[in-house]
Design a protein around this motif. Structure first.
Motif, short mmCIF file in Angstrom:
data_model
loop_
_atom_site.label_atom_id
_atom_site.label_comp_id
_atom_site.label_asym_id
_atom_site.label_seq_id
_atom_site.Cartn_x
_atom_site.Cartn_y
_atom_site.Cartn_z
N GLU A 171 -29.20 -5.25 12.09
CA GLU A 171 -30.09 -6.41 12.15
C GLU A 171 -30.39 -6.81 13.59
N SER A 172 -29.41 -6.67 14.47
CA SER A 172 -29.65 -6.99 15.89
C SER A 172 -30.60 -5.98 16.52
N LEU A 173 -30.51 -4.72 16.11
CA LEU A 173 -31.43 -3.70 16.62
C LEU A 173 -32.85 -3.97 16.13
N GLY A 174 -32.95 -4.40 14.88
CA GLY A 174 -34.27 -4.69 14.33
C GLY A 174 -34.94 -5.88 14.99
N ALA A 175 -34.14 -6.83 15.46
CA ALA A 175 -34.68 -8.06 16.03
C ALA A 175 -35.52 -7.81 17.28
N ASN A 176 -35.15 -6.81 18.07
CA ASN A 176 -35.92 -6.53 19.29
C ASN A 176 -36.56 -5.15 19.26
N SER A 177 -36.83 -4.66 18.05
CA SER A 177 -37.35 -3.29 17.90
C SER A 177 -38.76 -3.13 18.47
N THR A 178 -39.60 -4.16 18.34
CA THR A 178 -40.97 -4.06 18.86
C THR A 178 -40.96 -3.86 20.37
N GLU A 179 -40.12 -4.64 21.05
CA GLU A 179 -40.02 -4.51 22.50
C GLU A 179 -39.51 -3.13 22.92
N ARG A 180 -38.77 -2.48 22.02
CA ARG A 180 -38.21 -1.17 22.35
C ARG A 180 -39.11 -0.02 21.89
N GLY A 181 -40.32 -0.35 21.43
CA GLY A 181 -41.31 0.69 21.15
C GLY A 181 -41.37 1.17 19.72
N PHE A 182 -40.78 0.43 18.78
CA PHE A 182 -40.83 0.84 17.38
C PHE A 182 -42.05 0.22 16.69
N ASP A 183 -42.78 1.05 15.95
CA ASP A 183 -43.93 0.57 15.19
C ASP A 183 -43.50 -0.12 13.90
N GLU A 184 -42.40 0.35 13.34
CA GLU A 184 -41.85 -0.26 12.11
C GLU A 184 -40.33 -0.32 12.22
N TYR A 185 -39.76 -1.39 11.70
CA TYR A 185 -38.31 -1.52 11.62
C TYR A 185 -38.01 -2.43 10.43
N ASN A 186 -38.08 -1.85 9.25
CA ASN A 186 -37.95 -2.64 8.02
C ASN A 186 -36.53 -2.54 7.47
N ILE A 187 -35.92 -3.69 7.25
CA ILE A 187 -34.56 -3.76 6.71
C ILE A 187 -34.60 -4.52 5.39
N THR A 188 -34.13 -3.88 4.33
CA THR A 188 -34.13 -4.50 3.01
C THR A 188 -32.71 -4.48 2.46
N ARG A 189 -32.25 -5.64 2.01
CA ARG A 189 -30.91 -5.73 1.42
C ARG A 189 -31.02 -6.26 -0.01
N THR A 190 -30.49 -5.47 -0.95
CA THR A 190 -30.47 -5.88 -2.36
C THR A 190 -29.12 -5.50 -2.95
N ASN A 191 -28.42 -6.47 -3.48
CA ASN A 191 -27.10 -6.23 -4.05
C ASN A 191 -26.21 -5.50 -3.05
N ASP A 192 -25.76 -4.30 -3.39
CA ASP A 192 -24.84 -3.57 -2.52
C ASP A 192 -25.54 -2.61 -1.56
N LEU A 193 -26.87 -2.58 -1.60
CA LEU A 193 -27.61 -1.61 -0.80
C LEU A 193 -28.28 -2.24 0.41
N MET A 194 -28.32 -1.49 1.50
CA MET A 194 -29.15 -1.82 2.65
C MET A 194 -30.02 -0.60 2.95
N VAL A 195 -31.34 -0.80 2.95
CA VAL A 195 -32.30 0.27 3.22
C VAL A 195 -33.02 -0.05 4.52
N VAL A 196 -33.01 0.90 5.44
CA VAL A 196 -33.63 0.70 6.75
C VAL A 196 -34.65 1.81 6.97
N SER A 197 -35.90 1.43 7.23
CA SER A 197 -36.96 2.39 7.51
C SER A 197 -37.54 2.09 8.88
N ILE A 198 -37.49 3.08 9.78
CA ILE A 198 -38.00 2.88 11.13
C ILE A 198 -39.03 3.97 11.44
#
Length: 277
Positions: A237-264
């Protein structure tokens, strides 16, 4: 477990209907000339491969080698496979052909228990073998490695016990497949040219990583965590917070129940360099 370490002869039972075939230098045998039914199963993802794999897998990797060869991530993926003893040159030398897709799984029961599935061209046999009938299939006991092969799409290779167990799954004799073990994670996993799943980790109960080309020469990476450790969630989550400044076009974090899905999505070097734990 690496392919370069499996060149030993284990022998086998002398069953009825045993046929020995010796392939001389520069000679080849077409798949169809070996006899028996050829494997003909879907093989376009790790999902497909795990449905043909007996239970007990602790790590599995699937690579569309043809597809990744045309992408910026190709050299990185090839080097990763090489470091793990799954170099494309080793796979090619196993059949004397060009490997197009590969899947490799290791089992928790022992370090030398594995299953390898591949497709390759041309569809030929260049190794000496002893042929045994198993149902409608010809199981080829290789005289160079001692392990067994069943030909088709995919061609299956490994210790005889694992190869026969895969055939039992294909024929519906057994339904205890390794896909069930990872289904919760894999249901969230999109198709990708490179896919890996494991539960032999410390930062989550299970972990999946997949990579596929994105738009405009970018690379998309999906990571999925089952019951991730709190410190991993905090780090991502900390990496996602400043992802735009670090050159990422997408940094999507989804949390549901026991799963965390991250798409960058970003340049290949950004995506490959980004930590996932």
């Amino acid at each position: 477990m690496v392919l370069s370490s499996i060149a030993y002869f284990t022998g086998g039972r002398e069953d009825e209907g045993v046929e020995e075939s010796l392939v001389t230098e520069n000679q080849t045998i077409d798949f169809l000339d070996v006899g028996g039914r050829l494997v003909n199963e879907p093989f376009s993802s790790i999902h497909d491969a795990l449905r043909m794999t007996p239970e007990g897998v602790e790590m599995a990797v699937y690579v569309d080698i043809e597809a990744i060869s045309e992408t910026p991530a190709g050299p990185f993926i090839r080097s990763q496979l090489q470091m793990e003893g799954l170099g494309i040159d080793i796979l090619d030398s196993l059949y004397g052909a060009n490997t197009t897709h590969m899947y490799f799984a290791t089992f928790e029961e022992s370090n030398d228990s594995f299953l390898l599935m591949t497709t390759f061209e041309p569809k030929i046999v260049r190794f000496n073998f002893i042929s045994r009938q198993y149902g409608n299939y010809k199981v080829l006991q290789r005289m160079d490695t001692g392990h067994s092969n069943v030909l088709g799409s995919p061609t299956i290779f490994g210790p005889q016990k694992n190869v026969l167990a895969a055939l039992d799954l294909i024929e519906g004799v057994n339904t205890n497949m390794s896909y069930a073990r990872y289904e919760t994670v894999l249901l969230e996993a999109p198709r990708a040219e490179y896919q890996r799943v494991t539960d032999n980790i410390t930062f989550a109960d299970q972990f999946y990583i997949g990579m596929t080309p994105g738009d405009n020469s970018t690379l998309v990476r999906t990571t999925i965590y089952l019951k991730p450790e709190p410190k991993v969630v905090e780090k991502i989550e900390s990496l996602g917070a400043n992802s735009t400044e670090r050159g990422f076009d997408e940094y999507n974090i989804t949390r549901t129940n026991d799963l965390m899905v991250v798409s960058i999505r970003s340049t290949p070097i950004n995506v490959i360099s980004e930590t996932y734990q």
